[in-house]
Motif scaffolding. Sequence first.
Motif, short mmCIF file in Angstrom:
data_model
loop_
_atom_site.label_atom_id
_atom_site.label_comp_id
_atom_site.label_asym_id
_atom_site.label_seq_id
_atom_site.Cartn_x
_atom_site.Cartn_y
_atom_site.Cartn_z
N SER A 128 48.32 43.08 40.30
CA SER A 128 48.11 44.52 40.33
C SER A 128 46.54 45.07 40.34
O SER A 128 46.22 46.07 40.92
CB SER A 128 48.85 45.07 39.01
OG SER A 128 48.24 44.92 38.00
N VAL A 129 45.86 43.92 39.57
CA VAL A 129 44.21 44.33 39.59
C VAL A 129 43.92 44.08 40.87
O VAL A 129 43.07 45.09 41.39
CB VAL A 129 43.70 43.29 38.58
CG1 VAL A 129 42.17 43.07 38.65
CG2 VAL A 129 43.91 43.49 37.15
N ARG A 130 44.23 43.02 41.70
CA ARG A 130 43.86 42.92 42.97
C ARG A 130 44.04 44.10 43.88
O ARG A 130 43.33 44.78 44.79
CB ARG A 130 44.53 41.67 43.53
CG ARG A 130 43.60 41.28 45.05
CD ARG A 130 44.60 40.15 45.61
NE ARG A 130 45.84 40.62 46.14
CZ ARG A 130 46.86 39.87 46.26
NH1 ARG A 130 46.72 38.56 46.45
NH2 ARG A 130 47.90 40.25 46.68
N GLY A 131 45.33 44.87 43.83
CA GLY A 131 45.66 45.74 44.28
C GLY A 131 44.77 47.04 44.24
O GLY A 131 44.47 47.87 45.04
N ALA A 132 44.61 47.38 42.98
CA ALA A 132 43.64 48.33 42.55
C ALA A 132 42.30 48.26 42.95
O ALA A 132 41.59 49.14 43.59
CB ALA A 132 43.64 48.28 41.06
N VAL A 133 41.62 47.08 42.84
CA VAL A 133 40.35 46.88 43.39
C VAL A 133 40.25 46.96 45.02
O VAL A 133 39.42 47.65 45.40
CB VAL A 133 39.96 45.21 43.12
CG1 VAL A 133 38.43 44.89 43.68
CG2 VAL A 133 39.69 45.18 41.40
N ASN A 134 41.35 46.67 45.61
CA ASN A 134 41.25 46.80 47.12
C ASN A 134 41.52 48.12 47.40
O ASN A 134 40.96 48.74 48.47
CB ASN A 134 42.50 46.02 47.57
CG ASN A 134 42.28 44.64 47.84
OD1 ASN A 134 41.48 43.83 47.73
ND2 ASN A 134 43.22 43.64 48.06
N ARG A 190 40.80 52.63 34.93
CA ARG A 190 42.19 52.13 35.09
C ARG A 190 41.89 50.71 35.33
O ARG A 190 42.73 49.80 34.79
CB ARG A 190 43.00 52.85 36.16
CG ARG A 190 43.34 54.45 35.65
CD ARG A 190 44.37 55.00 36.54
NE ARG A 190 43.71 55.38 37.99
CZ ARG A 190 43.07 56.36 38.08
NH1 ARG A 190 42.65 57.22 37.02
NH2 ARG A 190 42.42 56.52 39.33
N ILE A 191 41.18 50.16 36.29
CA ILE A 191 40.74 48.73 36.58
C ILE A 191 40.55 48.17 35.57
O ILE A 191 40.98 46.92 35.31
CB ILE A 191 39.89 48.60 37.80
CG1 ILE A 191 40.62 49.21 38.95
CG2 ILE A 191 39.54 47.11 38.10
CD1 ILE A 191 39.85 49.35 40.32
N LYS A 192 39.64 48.59 34.59
CA LYS A 192 39.24 47.93 33.47
C LYS A 192 40.31 47.89 32.37
O LYS A 192 40.63 46.63 31.91
CB LYS A 192 38.17 48.93 32.52
CG LYS A 192 37.65 48.31 31.37
CD LYS A 192 36.46 49.15 30.75
CE LYS A 192 36.08 48.83 29.54
NZ LYS A 192 35.02 49.80 28.89
#
Length: 92
Positions: free
Chosen positions: A44-50, A17-19
């Motif tokens: 949104s990427v930052r939130g997903a990685v966090n 999903r992050i990809k």
Amino acid sequence: MSHTIKNKSRLVGRIRRIKGQIEAVERALESELGCADVLMLVASVRGAVNGLTAELLEDHIRHHVVDPAHEKDPEKAQGAADLIDVVRTYLK
């Protein structure tokens, strides 16, 4: 890290999903989308990685440091639970 192997399919799903989110940022840049829209995608990427980082840290604490649910010393159990809460809050 046997606990990551047990959760492998869930973790790989999160990575995929992050990809997809990263690819959306790339598409947005390629199509010259507005900077506010690109920033929202990056957020949104930052939130997903966090979120992924918090999950991995929590699992690490529970499996390699102290699992609050199985610790006999109440102070250590509370300390581990507090640390997990801080990690979740910090990486929100």
